[in-house]
Enzyme design. Structure first.
Site, PDB file in Angstrom:
ATOM      1  N   LYS A  28      29.728  25.849  39.597  1.00  0.00           N
ATOM      2  CA  LYS A  28      28.968  26.610  39.245  1.00  0.00           C
ATOM      3  C   LYS A  28      28.349  26.802  37.853  1.00  0.00           C
ATOM      4  CE  LYS A  28      31.120  29.936  42.818  1.00  0.00           C
ATOM      5  NZ  LYS A  28      31.647  31.046  43.017  1.00  0.00           N
ATOM      6  N   TYR A  68      24.764  31.699  50.643  1.00  0.00           N
ATOM      7  CA  TYR A  68      25.600  32.622  50.564  1.00  0.00           C
ATOM      8  C   TYR A  68      25.082  33.874  51.771  1.00  0.00           C
ATOM      9  CZ  TYR A  68      28.584  31.341  46.498  1.00  0.00           C
ATOM     10  OH  TYR A  68      29.309  30.734  45.647  1.00  0.00           O
ATOM     11  N   ASN A 131      33.763  32.641  38.454  1.00  0.00           N
ATOM     12  CA  ASN A 131      34.816  31.852  39.246  1.00  0.00           C
ATOM     13  C   ASN A 131      34.752  30.381  39.217  1.00  0.00           C
ATOM     14  OD1 ASN A 131      33.543  31.953  41.435  1.00  0.00           O
ATOM     15  ND2 ASN A 131      35.074  33.018  42.596  1.00  0.00           N
ATOM     16  N   HIS A 134      32.820  26.739  43.728  1.00  0.00           N
ATOM     17  CA  HIS A 134      32.655  26.784  45.206  1.00  0.00           C
ATOM     18  C   HIS A 134      33.666  25.924  45.887  1.00  0.00           C
ATOM     19  CE1 HIS A 134      31.190  27.991  48.944  1.00  0.00           C
ATOM     20  NE2 HIS A 134      31.117  26.693  49.381  1.00  0.00           N
ATOM     21  N   GLU A 145      27.412  23.652  55.130  1.00  0.00           N
ATOM     22  CA  GLU A 145      27.058  23.552  53.707  1.00  0.00           C
ATOM     23  C   GLU A 145      26.468  22.160  53.327  1.00  0.00           C
ATOM     24  OE1 GLU A 145      30.020  27.409  52.560  1.00  0.00           O
ATOM     25  OE2 GLU A 145      30.489  25.339  52.049  1.00  0.00           O
TER      26      GLU A 145
HETATM   27  P1  IDP Z   1      35.100  32.156  47.879  1.00  0.00           P
HETATM   28  O1  IDP Z   1      33.932  31.695  46.618  1.00  0.00           O
HETATM   29  O2  IDP Z   1      36.667  32.194  47.070  1.00  0.00           O
HETATM   30  O3  IDP Z   1      35.063  31.535  48.924  1.00  0.00           O
HETATM   31  P2  IDP Z   1      33.432  34.629  48.715  1.00  0.00           P
HETATM   32  O4  IDP Z   1      34.205  35.734  49.282  1.00  0.00           O
HETATM   33  O5  IDP Z   1      33.105  33.590  49.784  1.00  0.00           O
HETATM   34  O6  IDP Z   1      34.636  33.998  47.793  1.00  0.00           O
HETATM   35  O7  IDP Z   1      32.633  35.190  47.722  1.00  0.00           O
HETATM   36  C1  IDP Z   1      31.693  34.025  47.415  1.00  0.00           C
HETATM   37  C2  IDP Z   1      31.483  34.165  45.749  1.00  0.00           C
HETATM   38  O8  IDP Z   1      30.744  35.503  45.710  1.00  0.00           O
HETATM   39  C3  IDP Z   1      32.773  34.378  45.100  1.00  0.00           C
HETATM   40  O9  IDP Z   1      33.262  32.796  44.652  1.00  0.00           O
HETATM   41  C4  IDP Z   1      32.396  35.045  43.606  1.00  0.00           C
HETATM   42  O10 IDP Z   1      31.596  33.970  42.921  1.00  0.00           O
HETATM   43  C5  IDP Z   1      31.328  36.032  44.342  1.00  0.00           C
HETATM   44  N1  IDP Z   1      31.957  37.073  44.676  1.00  0.00           N
HETATM   45  C6  IDP Z   1      32.741  37.501  45.802  1.00  0.00           C
HETATM   46  N2  IDP Z   1      33.205  38.873  45.438  1.00  0.00           N
HETATM   47  C7  IDP Z   1      32.828  39.434  44.392  1.00  0.00           C
HETATM   48  C8  IDP Z   1      33.093  40.441  43.782  1.00  0.00           C
HETATM   49  O11 IDP Z   1      33.784  41.411  44.198  1.00  0.00           O
HETATM   50  N3  IDP Z   1      32.199  40.888  42.625  1.00  0.00           N
HETATM   51  C9  IDP Z   1      31.291  39.888  42.209  1.00  0.00           C
HETATM   52  N4  IDP Z   1      31.347  38.570  42.706  1.00  0.00           N
HETATM   53  C10 IDP Z   1      32.116  38.307  43.716  1.00  0.00           C
HETATM   54 MG    MG Z   2      33.389  31.526  50.487  1.00  0.00          MG
END
Ligand code: IDP
Ligand code: MG
Length: 169
Positions: A28, A68, A131, A134, A145
């Protein structure tokens, strides 16, 4: 003739079938800005997974919204798209036995506060909204994807010289 025999063999060989599994990983914008691209890629290379495709790009809002789409109704969706569109990203395809599941373990949990040390998110980041990486969560979503981010001809077919040292059979 030889080609069709090889194709037939690959259908019935569990090791080759497992090795064909692919995942979609994407560094990212924060990983790029923080100079972590090399370090993160190194982890997947050292594990033994095979790089199949990689590019460096500034993804459009439209593409990110498609990527997304499942999260479109969540309150953090607009800030997620803004974050992902704030700079260049590194989309990649990696191949190997159980690479989808193992890739997720190597990433750590979505919220880095719960990610164990030794995982990418556990070692390099602090907040869910930053974070750094992805990773596909299932073989099916990986296929979707990969098709979204790469054209079929961008996936490089090659045999790793390390293959027989990474896999027993
Ligand atoms: P993942 O990346 O671990 O698969 P997902 O639930 O698919 O997690 O969410 C995609 C991305 O959306 C996350 O990696 C993060 O960048 C963002 N995200 C998810 N939940 C939150 C939140 O509660 N606050 C802010 N960003 C979030
Ligand atoms: Mg995800």
């Amino acid at each position: 003739m030889i080609c069709s025999l090889l194709a037939l063999f690959s259908l019935f060989s569990p090791a080759m079938a497992a090795a064909r599994e692919r995942t979609f990983l994407m560094l990212k914008p924060d990983a790029v800005q923080r100079g972590l691209v090399g370090k993160i890629i190194q982890r997947f290379e050292e594990k033994g997974f095979k790089l199949v495709a990689m590019k460096y790009m500034w993804a459009s809002e439209e593409l990110l919204k498609q990527h997304y789409a499942d999260l479109a109704t969540y309150p953090f969706f607009p800030s997620l798209i803004k974050y992902m569109n704030s700079g260049p990203v590194v989309p990649m395809v990696w191949e190997g036995q159980n690479v989808v599941k193992t890739g997720r373990v190597m990433l750590g949990t979505t919220n880095p506060v719960d990610s164990a040390p030794g995982t990418i998110r556990g070692d390099y980041c602090i907040q869910t909204g930053r974070n750094i990486i992805h990773g596909s969560d299932a073989v099916e979503s990986a296929q979707k994807e990969i098709a979204l981010w790469f054209k079929p001809e961008e996936l490089v077919a090659w045999q790793s010289a390390a293959n027989s040292w990474v896999y027993e059979d």
